[in-house]
Design an enzyme around this catalytic site. Structure first.
Site, PDB file in Angstrom:
ATOM      1  N   ILE A 163       0.793  -1.219   0.011  1.00 13.94           N
ATOM      2  CA  ILE A 163      -0.019   0.094   0.052  1.00 13.94           C
ATOM      3  C   ILE A 163       0.769   1.314  -0.021  1.00 13.94           C
ATOM      4  O   ILE A 163       1.978   1.154   0.718  1.00 13.94           O
ATOM      5  CB  ILE A 163      -0.768   0.149   1.185  1.00 13.94           C
ATOM      6  N   CYS A 164       0.730   1.887  -1.040  1.00 14.39           N
ATOM      7  CA  CYS A 164       1.251   3.469  -1.169  1.00 14.39           C
ATOM      8  C   CYS A 164       0.811   4.273   0.182  1.00 14.39           C
ATOM      9  O   CYS A 164      -0.399   4.812   0.116  1.00 14.39           O
ATOM     10  CB  CYS A 164       1.156   3.977  -2.399  1.00 14.39           C
TER      11      CYS A 164
END
Length: 236
Positions: free
Chosen positions: A86-87
């Protein structure tokens, strides 16, 4: 291999989490690897994730806290892809924005906050509120199929067992009551039918007796009359 400073830092953070738990967040390192952490986020009330339990992983680099970790989520949730990084500003997608003062608790608090946001990012998905609610309801059952989750978070396994027991009582009690009522009605109906049959048989016998009584009386009268008429002939 993790650097000595990294190990000391992560051990300190784990002790802090155990001493002062963060609301809606549980996290611990793998027993065999201090760099491999596992977490559970509990969905916040008033959001589509309420009632959900979201299991995921944080992979710390050996240079932590000077480099950021990778973060992923395992439980289907309707907000992030599963098994994908996940960014976040606190993840290894953005090493330039990483702050060494951030900790496991601040990372997961940021993730939980970003979860209820709708901002798109690498690793995010777009779903309806209804889909998020459905996944929240199914999350604990999904997690309890994972051997690692069951080993690291036995308290949630017990919670799931308790939910199953409560659900079983909810499902069976009304059904049993309806079945018992149905059986009682059936028994009452059977008894009424049997009583009607018995009454009909008794009434039938009475009617037969009433119909047969005049016939026997006529035969008796004819027999007596015949004997009376035959007496003079016998005297001759």
């Amino acid at each position: 291999m993790a650097e000595k400073a990294c190990v000391k830092r992560l051990q300190k953070e784990y002790r802090a989490l155990c001493k002062e738990p963060v609301p809606n967040i549980v996290a611990c390192p793998s027993p065999n690897d201090i760099l491999d952490w596992h977490y559970v986020l509990e969905g916040s009330e008033g959001t589509p994730f309420a009632g959900g339990y979201y299991y995921g992983k944080i992979k710390f680099p050996a240079e932590y806290p000077f480099k950021p970790p990778g973060i992923s989520m395992t439980t289907p949730n309707g907000r992030f892809m599963t098994q994908k990084k996940i960014c976040l500003s606190m993840s290894d997608f953005h090493p330039e924005s990483w702050n060494p003062m951030w900790s496991v608790s601040s990372i997961l608090t940021g993730l939980l906050s970003f979860m209820v946001d709708n901002s798109p990012t690498t690793g995010s998905v777009t779903t309806t509120v209804e889909e998020k609610q459905r996944l929240a309801k199914a999350s604990l059952a999904f997690n309890c199929k994972n051997p690692t989750f069951k080993k690291l978070f036995p308290e949630y396994v017990e919670k799931y067992k308790q939910q199953l027991a409560e659900q079983a009582q909810t499902d069976t009690s009304p059904a049993s009551a309806r079945e018992d009522t149905s059986l009682l009605k059936s028994d009452s109906t059977d008894n009424n039918v049997q009583n009607d049959v018995n009454n009909a048989e008794v009434q039938g016998r009475r009617n037969n007796q009433k119909r047969s009584a005049p016939t026997w009386m006529l035969l008796l009268m004819f027999s007596v009359f015949g004997l009376v008429m035959a007496l003079p002939l016998l005297q001759l």
